[in-house]
Structures are given as structure tokens and as C-alpha cells.
Design a protein around this motif. Sequence first.
Motif, PDB file in Angstrom:
ATOM      1  N   ALA A  81      35.315 -53.444 -29.952  1.00 15.52           N
ATOM      2  CA  ALA A  81      35.716 -54.827 -30.205  1.00 15.52           C
ATOM      3  C   ALA A  81      35.798 -55.098 -31.704  1.00 15.52           C
ATOM      4  N   MET A  82      34.828 -54.598 -32.470  1.00 13.51           N
ATOM      5  CA  MET A  82      34.908 -54.745 -33.927  1.00 13.51           C
ATOM      6  C   MET A  82      36.145 -54.047 -34.465  1.00 13.51           C
ATOM      7  N   ALA A  83      36.402 -52.831 -33.961  1.00 11.01           N
ATOM      8  CA  ALA A  83      37.551 -52.063 -34.437  1.00 11.01           C
ATOM      9  C   ALA A  83      38.859 -52.773 -34.144  1.00 11.01           C
ATOM     10  N   GLY A  84      38.920 -53.459 -33.017  1.00  6.15           N
ATOM     11  CA  GLY A  84      40.170 -54.082 -32.610  1.00  6.15           C
ATOM     12  C   GLY A  84      40.367 -55.507 -33.077  1.00  6.15           C
ATOM     13  N   GLU A  85      39.277 -56.187 -33.427  1.00  4.37           N
ATOM     14  CA  GLU A  85      39.373 -57.614 -33.681  1.00  4.37           C
ATOM     15  C   GLU A  85      38.996 -58.048 -35.091  1.00  4.37           C
ATOM     16  N   CYS A  86      38.378 -57.171 -35.860  1.00  2.00           N
ATOM     17  CA  CYS A  86      37.837 -57.569 -37.167  1.00  2.00           C
ATOM     18  C   CYS A  86      38.552 -56.842 -38.296  1.00  2.00           C
ATOM     19  N   SER A  87      38.711 -57.535 -39.391  1.00  2.00           N
ATOM     20  CA  SER A  87      39.347 -56.960 -40.574  1.00  2.00           C
ATOM     21  C   SER A  87      38.473 -55.859 -41.156  1.00  2.00           C
ATOM     22  N   PRO A  88      39.003 -54.644 -41.322  1.00  2.00           N
ATOM     23  CA  PRO A  88      38.226 -53.585 -41.966  1.00  2.00           C
ATOM     24  C   PRO A  88      37.750 -53.969 -43.365  1.00  2.00           C
ATOM     25  N   HIS A 147      27.986 -64.731 -56.125  1.00  2.00           N
ATOM     26  CA  HIS A 147      28.805 -63.571 -55.770  1.00  2.00           C
ATOM     27  C   HIS A 147      29.654 -63.871 -54.537  1.00  2.00           C
ATOM     28  N   SER A 148      29.079 -64.576 -53.564  1.00  2.00           N
ATOM     29  CA  SER A 148      29.843 -64.914 -52.357  1.00  2.00           C
ATOM     30  C   SER A 148      30.989 -65.866 -52.684  1.00  2.00           C
ATOM     31  N   GLU A 149      30.761 -66.787 -53.627  1.00  2.00           N
ATOM     32  CA  GLU A 149      31.833 -67.686 -54.042  1.00  2.00           C
ATOM     33  C   GLU A 149      32.979 -66.908 -54.699  1.00  2.00           C
ATOM     34  N   ASP A 150      32.621 -65.939 -55.540  1.00  2.00           N
ATOM     35  CA  ASP A 150      33.645 -65.121 -56.198  1.00  2.00           C
ATOM     36  C   ASP A 150      34.435 -64.303 -55.181  1.00  2.00           C
ATOM     37  N   LEU A 151      33.714 -63.708 -54.213  1.00  2.00           N
ATOM     38  CA  LEU A 151      34.386 -62.899 -53.195  1.00  2.00           C
ATOM     39  C   LEU A 151      35.277 -63.745 -52.298  1.00  2.00           C
ATOM     40  N   LEU A 152      34.873 -65.001 -52.054  1.00  2.00           N
ATOM     41  CA  LEU A 152      35.682 -65.881 -51.213  1.00  2.00           C
ATOM     42  C   LEU A 152      37.056 -66.105 -51.834  1.00  2.00           C
ATOM     43  N   GLN A 153      37.096 -66.229 -53.142  1.00  2.00           N
ATOM     44  CA  GLN A 153      38.389 -66.399 -53.811  1.00  2.00           C
ATOM     45  C   GLN A 153      39.268 -65.170 -53.645  1.00  2.00           C
ATOM     46  N   VAL A 154      38.651 -63.992 -53.709  1.00  2.04           N
ATOM     47  CA  VAL A 154      39.393 -62.748 -53.493  1.00  2.04           C
ATOM     48  C   VAL A 154      39.906 -62.688 -52.066  1.00  2.04           C
ATOM     49  N   ALA A 155      39.045 -63.033 -51.107  1.00  2.20           N
ATOM     50  CA  ALA A 155      39.425 -62.956 -49.697  1.00  2.20           C
ATOM     51  C   ALA A 155      40.584 -63.891 -49.375  1.00  2.20           C
ATOM     52  N   MET A 156      40.542 -65.100 -49.911  1.00  5.84           N
ATOM     53  CA  MET A 156      41.559 -66.097 -49.568  1.00  5.84           C
ATOM     54  C   MET A 156      42.918 -65.782 -50.170  1.00  5.84           C
ATOM     55  N   GLN A 157      42.937 -64.849 -51.111  1.00  3.67           N
ATOM     56  CA  GLN A 157      44.213 -64.413 -51.680  1.00  3.67           C
ATOM     57  C   GLN A 157      44.704 -63.105 -51.049  1.00  3.67           C
ATOM     58  N   GLY A 158      43.953 -62.583 -50.070  1.00  3.71           N
ATOM     59  CA  GLY A 158      44.253 -61.276 -49.511  1.00  3.71           C
ATOM     60  C   GLY A 158      45.127 -61.311 -48.274  1.00  3.71           C
ATOM     61  N   ALA A 159      45.692 -60.157 -47.955  1.00  2.95           N
ATOM     62  CA  ALA A 159      46.582 -60.026 -46.798  1.00  2.95           C
ATOM     63  C   ALA A 159      45.834 -60.212 -45.480  1.00  2.95           C
ATOM     64  N   ASP A 160      44.575 -59.804 -45.414  1.00  2.00           N
ATOM     65  CA  ASP A 160      43.830 -59.935 -44.168  1.00  2.00           C
ATOM     66  C   ASP A 160      43.564 -61.385 -43.818  1.00  2.00           C
ATOM     67  N   PHE A 161      43.324 -62.223 -44.816  1.00  2.00           N
ATOM     68  CA  PHE A 161      43.147 -63.649 -44.562  1.00  2.00           C
ATOM     69  C   PHE A 161      44.442 -64.255 -44.022  1.00  2.00           C
ATOM     70  N   ARG A 162      45.553 -63.892 -44.631  1.00  2.00           N
ATOM     71  CA  ARG A 162      46.842 -64.413 -44.152  1.00  2.00           C
ATOM     72  C   ARG A 162      47.104 -63.960 -42.719  1.00  2.00           C
ATOM     73  N   GLY A 219      44.793 -63.109 -40.440  1.00  2.86           N
ATOM     74  CA  GLY A 219      43.857 -63.780 -39.544  1.00  2.86           C
ATOM     75  C   GLY A 219      44.313 -65.179 -39.189  1.00  2.86           C
ATOM     76  N   ILE A 220      44.804 -65.921 -40.175  1.00  2.00           N
ATOM     77  CA  ILE A 220      45.285 -67.284 -39.932  1.00  2.00           C
ATOM     78  C   ILE A 220      46.573 -67.271 -39.121  1.00  2.00           C
ATOM     79  N   ALA A 221      47.485 -66.345 -39.459  1.00  2.00           N
ATOM     80  CA  ALA A 221      48.769 -66.293 -38.751  1.00  2.00           C
ATOM     81  C   ALA A 221      48.583 -65.925 -37.282  1.00  2.00           C
ATOM     82  N   ALA A 222      47.706 -64.969 -37.012  1.00  2.00           N
ATOM     83  CA  ALA A 222      47.468 -64.564 -35.622  1.00  2.00           C
ATOM     84  C   ALA A 222      46.847 -65.704 -34.818  1.00  2.00           C
ATOM     85  N   PHE A 223      45.931 -66.433 -35.427  1.00  2.00           N
ATOM     86  CA  PHE A 223      45.326 -67.588 -34.763  1.00  2.00           C
ATOM     87  C   PHE A 223      46.371 -68.666 -34.490  1.00  2.00           C
ATOM     88  N   ARG A 224      47.196 -68.923 -35.487  1.00  2.00           N
ATOM     89  CA  ARG A 224      48.225 -69.954 -35.352  1.00  2.00           C
ATOM     90  C   ARG A 224      49.264 -69.597 -34.300  1.00  2.00           C
TER      91      ARG A 224
END
Length: 280
Positions: free
Chosen positions: A204-211, A235-250, A252-257
Motif C-alpha cells: 500500500a505504501m509502494a502504491g499510494e505514497c510518494s517515494p 527545518h520542516s518549514e523549509d522542507l514544506l516550501q521545497v515539497a510544495m514546489q515539487g512534482a509529487d505535490f502537484r 498528489g493534488i491532481a490525482a485527488f482532484r
Amino acid sequence: MADIWGDAGGEPTILAEVREGVGVVTLNRPARLNAWTPDMGTLYFDTLDQLARNDEVRAILVHGAGRAFCAGADMSGLSGLTETGGFGQARDPRSYWFPMSIGKPIVAAIKGPCYGVGLQQALVADVRFGATDAKISGPYAKRGLIAEVGISWMLSRIVGVGHAMDLMLSGRALTGEEALAMGLINRLVEPDALFDEAFAYARAMAGECSPWSMRMIKQQLYHDLMRGFSPSFQHSEDLLQVAMQGADFREGIAAFRDKRPLDFSPLAPDLARLDPWPEG
């Protein structure tokens, strides 16, 4: 079995296959209850490293062949230590903590005996499933030893100092039910269902979660064990900015939408291992 890595000229002590995005690793010395040897440890770490760099693998499951997870160090190889006063065989230069540096989640499926270094390796997996027949022990005090290979640090953080003291000072064996109650294992299942349930979780992790997300979260959790709250929060705040600019975030949102299955890219090869631990 897709891939097997083993000792030259003998029965492989480690088996590995890739199944539905999960790298399944088997400790394979069933006649010795999968007792740990230096060569087996080297092969195990080599296998984890290969799976970390394999694009097909998004999660890793470790279990033992036969009726045990790992009964600790192979005592037949330790007979000379009382005379020499130390290890006669060169040890792998990698730390026993090596699995914590793998950039993919590792699930341990624990059945039967899980002693000594077997317990230590279960603790440095990221998630632990346990069977009701599990017998979990760190019998160091009964061998005139200490809580070796960093087990005192990790065990106390997983179960608390009181439970760690109980387990280490008495050297007694925990049942699966006790291990679940103190938080040493995450889930308790019947022995016959152990592999299937642990594999389903890893799949389930392999199929549903961003590597990428799993890699970064694993690193965050281990790093944050070693530093204070304020640096961890920043550090978590800094990483959040990286994540929100990444392809996996896009994605995740697109698949949900769009109400469609997720389609994350494999983990980049340069992220196969976690970054070095922070000091202090």
C-alpha cells in the motif's frame, strides 16, 4: 524469485525479490533460526543498498525464513571470544544502524525468536509487525555484556526508559502481546497471517505514497530524534516550501482532484540514502 543475492558457493543467507513495488528480503538461515553472522550482515546491508537504488522498489519488507526472525548472533561463531577478549574477524565498516540510512521505508515482520542483534535490526526498521508467537529479548545481562550496537538509544526512544530498563536489565523475553502494549511493535497478527499483512501494508505504501515524501519524512523523523524542537520546526518549514514546489505535490493534488490513481515518479538515485545525521 526475481533476484537472489547469496554467499558464494553455499546456500544464500539473504534472499531478495521485487514484488509489486516491494523489495522482499528474507533472512535465510532457518536451521540456525536465522542467527546473525558477519558475512550475513554484510550481505544484508548490500541487499538493502541495492534495493534502495532500484527504481522498481518503493518499500522494503524484511522477514525470517522458517520459524524465527533472527535469534541473535550465531553463538557457534562466538566461542573463541572469551579466550581472545574481542572479535577475531573483521567487521563490516558500516554501522549496525545502516538500515536507518536507507531512503525507503523498511517494514520488519517479526515471528518467533527475535533476540540480541535480531532485536536491534528490528528496531532500526521503520515499522514493525509482530506475530503472537514472537519472543523478543535482549539477553545481554545474561551473557555478561552491555546493551550493544546502539540498542539502548533506540529502544528507550521507542518504548520509554522504564520499559527499556525492564527489557535490558532482566534479559527476559517479551511476548507479542507485551511488545504491542509497550509500543515496540506497531501491529500484532496471527503467525499464519504475518507475512501477508505486512506485505499488504508495504505494498500500500509502494502504491499510494510518494517515494520522495516517504524518504524525506523518514529522514525528518530520525533527524528530529537528535535535535531540539526549534531547529526541527524550522527545518520542516523549509522542507514544506521545497515539497510544495515539487512534482509529487502537484501529482498528489491532481490525482485527488481528478479522482484517479496516483502516479508518483520513482525515487531519484541520488536520494537512495539519507543525509548524514545531525550532531547533538
